[in-house]
Design a protein around this motif. Structure first.
Motif, PDB file in Angstrom:
ATOM      1  N   VAL A  51       0.856  -1.172   0.000  1.00  0.00           N
ATOM      2  CA  VAL A  51       0.000   0.000   0.000  1.00  0.00           C
ATOM      3  C   VAL A  51       0.896   1.227   0.000  1.00  0.00           C
ATOM      4  CG1 VAL A  51      -1.807   1.249   1.251  1.00  0.00           C
ATOM      5  CG2 VAL A  51      -1.753  -1.257   1.317  1.00  0.00           C
ATOM      6  N   ASP A  52       0.607   2.152  -0.898  1.00  0.00           N
ATOM      7  CA  ASP A  52       1.405   3.366  -1.046  1.00  0.00           C
ATOM      8  C   ASP A  52       0.448   4.551  -1.097  1.00  0.00           C
ATOM      9  OD1 ASP A  52       3.629   4.964  -1.370  1.00  0.00           O
ATOM     10  OD2 ASP A  52       4.066   4.320  -3.420  1.00  0.00           O
ATOM     11  N   ILE A  64      -7.899  12.625  -7.765  1.00  0.00           N
ATOM     12  CA  ILE A  64      -8.017  11.435  -6.921  1.00  0.00           C
ATOM     13  C   ILE A  64      -8.348  11.862  -5.491  1.00  0.00           C
ATOM     14  CG2 ILE A  64      -6.744   9.478  -5.939  1.00  0.00           C
ATOM     15  CD1 ILE A  64      -5.153   9.392  -8.546  1.00  0.00           C
ATOM     16  N   PRO A  65      -9.422  11.297  -4.916  1.00  0.00           N
ATOM     17  CA  PRO A  65      -9.783  11.655  -3.537  1.00  0.00           C
ATOM     18  C   PRO A  65      -8.662  11.298  -2.552  1.00  0.00           C
ATOM     19  CG  PRO A  65     -11.545  10.381  -4.572  1.00  0.00           C
ATOM     20  CD  PRO A  65     -10.359  10.333  -5.496  1.00  0.00           C
ATOM     21  N   GLU A  66      -8.608  12.047  -1.475  1.00  0.00           N
ATOM     22  CA  GLU A  66      -7.584  11.831  -0.453  1.00  0.00           C
ATOM     23  C   GLU A  66      -7.684  10.459   0.196  1.00  0.00           C
ATOM     24  OE1 GLU A  66      -6.338  13.938   3.686  1.00  0.00           O
ATOM     25  OE2 GLU A  66      -6.815  15.256   2.001  1.00  0.00           O
ATOM     26  N   THR A  67      -8.868   9.845   0.184  1.00  0.00           N
ATOM     27  CA  THR A  67      -9.056   8.543   0.814  1.00  0.00           C
ATOM     28  C   THR A  67      -8.460   7.389  -0.001  1.00  0.00           C
ATOM     29  OG1 THR A  67     -11.197   8.337  -0.266  1.00  0.00           O
ATOM     30  CG2 THR A  67     -11.174   9.225   1.970  1.00  0.00           C
ATOM     31  N   ASP A  68      -8.288   7.582  -1.316  1.00  0.00           N
ATOM     32  CA  ASP A  68      -7.813   6.487  -2.171  1.00  0.00           C
ATOM     33  C   ASP A  68      -6.330   6.209  -1.943  1.00  0.00           C
ATOM     34  OD1 ASP A  68     -10.355   6.512  -3.131  1.00  0.00           O
ATOM     35  OD2 ASP A  68      -9.816   6.904  -5.218  1.00  0.00           O
ATOM     36  N   ALA A  69      -5.980   4.937  -2.076  1.00  0.00           N
ATOM     37  CA  ALA A  69      -4.601   4.500  -1.898  1.00  0.00           C
ATOM     38  C   ALA A  69      -4.074   3.926  -3.208  1.00  0.00           C
ATOM     39  CB  ALA A  69      -4.514   3.440  -0.801  1.00  0.00           C
ATOM     40  N   ARG A  70      -2.775   3.936  -3.344  1.00  0.00           N
ATOM     41  CA  ARG A  70      -2.096   3.330  -4.488  1.00  0.00           C
ATOM     42  C   ARG A  70      -1.626   1.948  -4.037  1.00  0.00           C
ATOM     43  NH1 ARG A  70       3.664   4.322  -6.253  1.00  0.00           N
ATOM     44  NH2 ARG A  70       3.724   3.620  -8.416  1.00  0.00           N
ATOM     45  N   LEU A  71      -2.128   0.907  -4.698  1.00  0.00           N
ATOM     46  CA  LEU A  71      -1.772  -0.462  -4.357  1.00  0.00           C
ATOM     47  C   LEU A  71      -0.893  -1.019  -5.475  1.00  0.00           C
ATOM     48  CD1 LEU A  71      -5.364  -1.696  -3.399  1.00  0.00           C
ATOM     49  CD2 LEU A  71      -3.689  -0.599  -1.915  1.00  0.00           C
ATOM     50  N   ILE A  72       0.195  -1.648  -5.096  1.00  0.00           N
ATOM     51  CA  ILE A  72       1.067  -2.325  -6.056  1.00  0.00           C
ATOM     52  C   ILE A  72       0.917  -3.817  -5.789  1.00  0.00           C
ATOM     53  CG2 ILE A  72       3.402  -2.573  -6.958  1.00  0.00           C
ATOM     54  CD1 ILE A  72       2.409   0.325  -7.057  1.00  0.00           C
ATOM     55  N   VAL A  73       0.506  -4.578  -6.804  1.00  0.00           N
ATOM     56  CA  VAL A  73       0.272  -6.013  -6.654  1.00  0.00           C
ATOM     57  C   VAL A  73       1.086  -6.766  -7.696  1.00  0.00           C
ATOM     58  CG1 VAL A  73      -1.466  -7.851  -6.767  1.00  0.00           C
ATOM     59  CG2 VAL A  73      -2.045  -5.654  -5.722  1.00  0.00           C
ATOM     60  N   LEU A  74       1.905  -7.717  -7.239  1.00  0.00           N
ATOM     61  CA  LEU A  74       2.677  -8.552  -8.159  1.00  0.00           C
ATOM     62  C   LEU A  74       1.738  -9.482  -8.920  1.00  0.00           C
ATOM     63  CD1 LEU A  74       5.738  -9.492  -5.910  1.00  0.00           C
ATOM     64  CD2 LEU A  74       5.585  -7.696  -7.652  1.00  0.00           C
ATOM     65  N   GLN A  75       1.962  -9.629 -10.212  1.00  0.00           N
ATOM     66  CA  GLN A  75       1.092 -10.442 -11.048  1.00  0.00           C
ATOM     67  C   GLN A  75       1.403 -11.936 -10.985  1.00  0.00           C
ATOM     68  OE1 GLN A  75       0.923  -7.188 -14.533  1.00  0.00           O
ATOM     69  NE2 GLN A  75       0.222  -9.182 -15.114  1.00  0.00           N
ATOM     70  N   HIS A  76       2.621 -12.293 -10.632  1.00  0.00           N
ATOM     71  CA  HIS A  76       3.037 -13.692 -10.657  1.00  0.00           C
ATOM     72  C   HIS A  76       2.111 -14.562  -9.802  1.00  0.00           C
ATOM     73  CE1 HIS A  76       5.699 -17.056 -11.223  1.00  0.00           C
ATOM     74  NE2 HIS A  76       5.710 -17.269  -9.921  1.00  0.00           N
ATOM     75  N   GLY A  92      -4.576  -5.533   6.455  1.00  0.00           N
ATOM     76  CA  GLY A  92      -5.748  -5.514   7.306  1.00  0.00           C
ATOM     77  C   GLY A  92      -6.868  -4.599   6.839  1.00  0.00           C
ATOM     78  N   ALA A  93      -6.703  -3.961   5.698  1.00  0.00           N
ATOM     79  CA  ALA A  93      -7.741  -3.079   5.166  1.00  0.00           C
ATOM     80  C   ALA A  93      -8.231  -3.625   3.825  1.00  0.00           C
ATOM     81  CB  ALA A  93      -7.194  -1.666   4.975  1.00  0.00           C
ATOM     82  N   ARG A  94      -9.509  -3.370   3.541  1.00  0.00           N
ATOM     83  CA  ARG A  94     -10.091  -3.846   2.281  1.00  0.00           C
ATOM     84  C   ARG A  94     -10.363  -2.642   1.384  1.00  0.00           C
ATOM     85  NH1 ARG A  94     -13.636  -9.114   1.796  1.00  0.00           N
ATOM     86  NH2 ARG A  94     -14.395  -8.931  -0.337  1.00  0.00           N
ATOM     87  N   ARG A 112      -5.665   1.762  -8.135  1.00  0.00           N
ATOM     88  CA  ARG A 112      -6.222   2.794  -7.264  1.00  0.00           C
ATOM     89  C   ARG A 112      -7.309   2.129  -6.441  1.00  0.00           C
ATOM     90  NH1 ARG A 112     -10.230   7.185  -7.931  1.00  0.00           N
ATOM     91  NH2 ARG A 112     -10.336   6.651 -10.131  1.00  0.00           N
ATOM     92  N   GLY A 113      -7.102   2.088  -5.134  1.00  0.00           N
ATOM     93  CA  GLY A 113      -8.047   1.414  -4.245  1.00  0.00           C
ATOM     94  C   GLY A 113      -8.732   2.394  -3.318  1.00  0.00           C
ATOM     95  N   ARG A 114     -10.029   2.177  -3.124  1.00  0.00           N
ATOM     96  CA  ARG A 114     -10.821   3.011  -2.210  1.00  0.00           C
ATOM     97  C   ARG A 114     -11.227   2.157  -1.013  1.00  0.00           C
ATOM     98  NH1 ARG A 114     -14.717   6.404  -5.327  1.00  0.00           N
ATOM     99  NH2 ARG A 114     -12.752   7.502  -5.584  1.00  0.00           N
ATOM    100  N   PRO A 115     -10.937   2.597   0.204  1.00  0.00           N
ATOM    101  CA  PRO A 115     -11.303   1.817   1.380  1.00  0.00           C
ATOM    102  C   PRO A 115     -12.790   1.503   1.392  1.00  0.00           C
ATOM    103  CG  PRO A 115      -9.901   3.657   2.003  1.00  0.00           C
ATOM    104  CD  PRO A 115     -10.274   3.857   0.556  1.00  0.00           C
ATOM    105  N   VAL A 116     -13.092   0.248   1.757  1.00  0.00           N
ATOM    106  CA  VAL A 116     -14.485  -0.197   1.825  1.00  0.00           C
ATOM    107  C   VAL A 116     -14.979  -0.007   3.227  1.00  0.00           C
ATOM    108  CG1 VAL A 116     -16.017  -2.197   1.543  1.00  0.00           C
ATOM    109  CG2 VAL A 116     -14.069  -1.893   0.025  1.00  0.00           C
TER     110      VAL A 116
END
Length: 116
Positions: A51-52, A64-76, A92-94, A112-116
């Motif tokens: 999470v970045d 981009i809203p302040e609540t959104d996070a930048r997620l880096i996910v490996l594809q392998h 621990g966050a969705r 770009r992920g938005r907390p649920v």
């Protein structure tokens, strides 16, 4: 398979996987039910990610809203790419997937992920 055709996935996973967090990709697969409807089947896939934060300048320029996070996910090892119907659990966050970009080496997704 060339390096820019996904061949770097294993290399990146081997190098960065131990540094990334364990997480889960939550997808819903839809299949026709034969009667004009669909069957929705939730699937969970283990992932490695981090999470970045977006810089303030980038947030302002991209709207981009302040609540959104930048997620880096490996594809392998992840079969299907996340889409805007997916959610990701990391640290621990969705997060609900709002947008997905893929790097040219096809080694990671930037989400770009938005907390649920």
């Amino acid at each position: 398979m060339g390096l820019l055709d996904g061949g770097l996935q294993a290399v990146f996973a081997g190098a960065f996987g131990p540094l990334f967090l364990d997480g889960t990709l939550h997808k819903v697969e839809t299949t026709p039910d034969g009667e004009g409807g669909v069957i929705r089947t939730p699937t969970d896939t283990p992932i490695k990610g981090m999470v970045d934060r977006y810089s303030e300048a980038y947030r302002a320029s991209a709207g981009i809203p302040e609540t959104d996070a930048r997620l880096i996910v490996l594809q392998h090892g992840v079969g299907a790419a996340p889409d805007t119907d997916s959610e990701i659990t990391l640290r621990g966050a969705r997060y609900r997937v709002m947008a997905v970009e893929q790097d040219p080496a096809q080694a990671a997704w930037t989400i770009r992920g938005r907390p649920v």
